[in-house]
Design an enzyme around this catalytic site. Structure first.
Site, short mmCIF file in Angstrom:
data_model
loop_
_atom_site.label_atom_id
_atom_site.label_comp_id
_atom_site.label_asym_id
_atom_site.label_seq_id
_atom_site.Cartn_x
_atom_site.Cartn_y
_atom_site.Cartn_z
N GLU A 70 0.81 -1.21 0.00
CA GLU A 70 0.00 0.00 0.00
C GLU A 70 0.85 1.27 0.00
O GLU A 70 0.40 2.33 0.42
CB GLU A 70 -0.94 -0.01 1.20
CG GLU A 70 -1.91 -1.18 1.20
CD GLU A 70 -2.77 -1.21 2.45
OE1 GLU A 70 -3.59 -0.29 2.63
OE2 GLU A 70 -2.61 -2.14 3.26
N SER A 198 -6.60 -2.44 2.20
CA SER A 198 -6.97 -1.82 0.92
C SER A 198 -7.45 -2.83 -0.11
O SER A 198 -7.29 -2.64 -1.32
CB SER A 198 -5.79 -1.01 0.34
OG SER A 198 -5.52 0.10 1.16
N TYR A 265 -9.24 3.73 -5.04
CA TYR A 265 -8.25 4.80 -5.20
C TYR A 265 -8.20 5.44 -6.59
O TYR A 265 -7.60 6.50 -6.74
CB TYR A 265 -6.86 4.26 -4.84
CG TYR A 265 -6.82 3.77 -3.41
CD1 TYR A 265 -7.03 4.64 -2.35
CD2 TYR A 265 -6.61 2.42 -3.12
CE1 TYR A 265 -7.03 4.20 -1.04
CE2 TYR A 265 -6.59 1.97 -1.81
CZ TYR A 265 -6.80 2.86 -0.78
OH TYR A 265 -6.80 2.42 0.51
N ARG A 304 -11.92 3.05 10.96
CA ARG A 304 -13.05 2.90 10.04
C ARG A 304 -13.40 1.43 9.92
O ARG A 304 -12.52 0.59 9.72
CB ARG A 304 -12.70 3.46 8.65
CG ARG A 304 -13.94 3.72 7.78
CD ARG A 304 -13.60 3.97 6.33
NE ARG A 304 -13.23 2.73 5.66
CZ ARG A 304 -12.03 2.48 5.15
NH1 ARG A 304 -11.08 3.38 5.23
NH2 ARG A 304 -11.78 1.33 4.56
N ASP A 306 -15.58 -1.58 7.96
CA ASP A 306 -16.22 -1.93 6.70
C ASP A 306 -17.23 -3.05 6.93
O ASP A 306 -16.95 -4.00 7.67
CB ASP A 306 -15.18 -2.37 5.67
CG ASP A 306 -14.22 -1.24 5.30
OD1 ASP A 306 -14.64 -0.07 5.38
OD2 ASP A 306 -13.08 -1.53 4.93
N GLU A 323 -14.12 -5.88 8.69
CA GLU A 323 -12.82 -5.56 9.29
C GLU A 323 -12.83 -4.15 9.83
O GLU A 323 -13.72 -3.35 9.52
CB GLU A 323 -11.69 -5.73 8.28
CG GLU A 323 -11.74 -4.77 7.11
CD GLU A 323 -10.58 -4.95 6.15
OE1 GLU A 323 -9.70 -5.78 6.42
OE2 GLU A 323 -10.54 -4.24 5.14
N ASN A 325 -10.21 -0.77 10.19
CA ASN A 325 -8.98 -0.15 9.69
C ASN A 325 -8.49 0.84 10.73
O ASN A 325 -9.16 1.84 11.02
CB ASN A 325 -9.26 0.58 8.38
CG ASN A 325 -9.81 -0.34 7.31
OD1 ASN A 325 -9.07 -1.00 6.61
ND2 ASN A 325 -11.13 -0.40 7.21
N GLY A 329 -7.47 5.61 5.28
CA GLY A 329 -6.86 6.42 4.24
C GLY A 329 -7.26 7.88 4.35
O GLY A 329 -8.38 8.21 4.76
#
Length: 362
Positions: A70, A198, A265, A304, A306, A323, A325, A329
């Site tokens: 990443e 990611s 992205y 964050r 998901d 999951e 994070n 990002g």
């Protein structure tokens, strides 16, 4: 990118020039983390500390780049953060990280007041760099060693979530050589690396799909893979700042068949609907689960979560936590800044708040 021109980064291994000090001092009000009645989050960088107070964390080093899968995401995150912190009045030292740990430590000498950890992936959000910063006694943003390591290990995090009664997908860790010869779960199912972020390496195997053996033979993420049931429906995400879940966003992937790396992205790779148009009970549940997951792992700062939301049989549907994070990002297409902005928190205020929450040995 808007904002002031950025200085030349201070590469790890380069003991020469650093960035010029930023102008002014970030001021505003210190936030108190009270779970039952969290105080309003700042909307501008000047609200992070009380007016007239001296910013005790004026000199901030930003670690970005790294050497994980990443790296490019981290480079983008780092550039955004450097600009935001400078606009908020911090004296910023950009440090583009390589695999030379000694050079990173040299670049952190003399010690800054805080480190903004803008690294993503392995060695950046798995507890590795956090342990180094703890050793050096430098406060850093985001979660500590244990929470970072747990969150990065998807199977370990799932075990903690399940123990706290949170909804997770059924699945197991499978040796890749076994995956090459047989289906480990009924079709369809998802194959993902145990410790990447990611959506790197994620594959969906559906009925009539004969790619399983090819995926196994081309696997480059260790000797095992996490295989989970495929959850139909919609993609949701929730950001948490401290003790407050911000909002629920629905993500519609346009660049790929799911919310993969390109969808995350690439320009125009996905569309974000905020607030998500889901049943009110499902919306409230997503907020509650995200905050519970944040607490279950002992996270701090911003995270964050998901989710998959299966509403194929009607609403309210089945909500499944995929999951968490611990290093969300902060790129131009990222979800945390978007949710913060939805609540009136501008990007410099978000970054300044993270600096104020920085700690070590947590």
């Amino acid at each position: 990118m808007s904002g002031p021109l950025l200085p030349r980064p201070f590469f790890a291994g380069d003991v020469g020039e650093r960035s010029a000090p930023g102008e002014g001092t970030a001021v505003a009000k210190t936030l108190t983390r009270v779970a039952s009645a969290p105080r309003p989050l700042p909307q501008r960088a000047g609200e992070v500390r009380g007016a007239g107070e001296v910013n005790s964390r004026h000199r901030v080093a930003v670690l970005y780049g790294g050497f994980s899968a990443e790296r490019e995401v981290s480079l983008s995150t780092g550039l955004q953060v450097i600009a935001a912190l400078r606009s908020a009045g911090f004296d910023v030292t950009p440090i583009e990280v390589t695999d030379d740990l000694g050079a990173v430590i040299t670049a952190l000498t003399p010690r800054p007041d805080a480190v903004f950890n803008a690294l993503h992936g392995r060695f950046g959000e798995d507890g590795a760099i956090q342990g180094v910063l703890d050793w050096l006694a430098i406060p850093y943003t985001h979660s500590g060693v244990r929470a970072s390591a747990l969150a990065m290990d998807k199977q370990a995090a799932k075990a903690v979530f399940a123990a706290h009664g949170l909804p997770v997908a059924q699945g197991r860790v499978v040796p890749v050589d076994e995956l090459e010869y047989r289906d480990p779960l009924p079709l369809p199912y998802v194959i993902k690396p145990v410790n990447e972020g990611s959506s790197v390496g994620v594959e969906i195997i559906r009925k009539g799909d004969n790619r399983r053996a090819d995926v196994a033979r081309a696997w480059r993420f260790g000797a095992a893979a996490l295989v989970e049931e495929y959850i139909p429906g919609r993609e949701l995400t929730v950001s948490v700042m401290g003790e407050r879940a911000l909002a629920v966003t629905e993500i519609i992937a346009d660049a790929g068949v799911f919310y993969d790396y390109e969808s995350k992205y690439a320009d125009g790779g996905s569309r974000h609907i905020i607030p998500a148009a889901v049943h009110p009970d499902a919306y409230a549940r997503a907020l509650d689960v995200a905050l519970a997951a944040h607490r279950a792992l002992g996270c701090r700062g911003a995270t964050r979560c998901d989710f998959r939301y299966d509403d194929t049989a009607g609403e309210p549907g089945r909500l499944v936590l995929l999951e968490i994070n611990t290093q969300p990002g902060l790129t131009p297409t990222s979800l945390l800044p978007e949710q913060a902005a939805h609540l009136g928190i501008d990007f410099p205020a978000l970054c300044a708040w993270m600096v104020e929450q920085a700690a070590c040995r947590a």
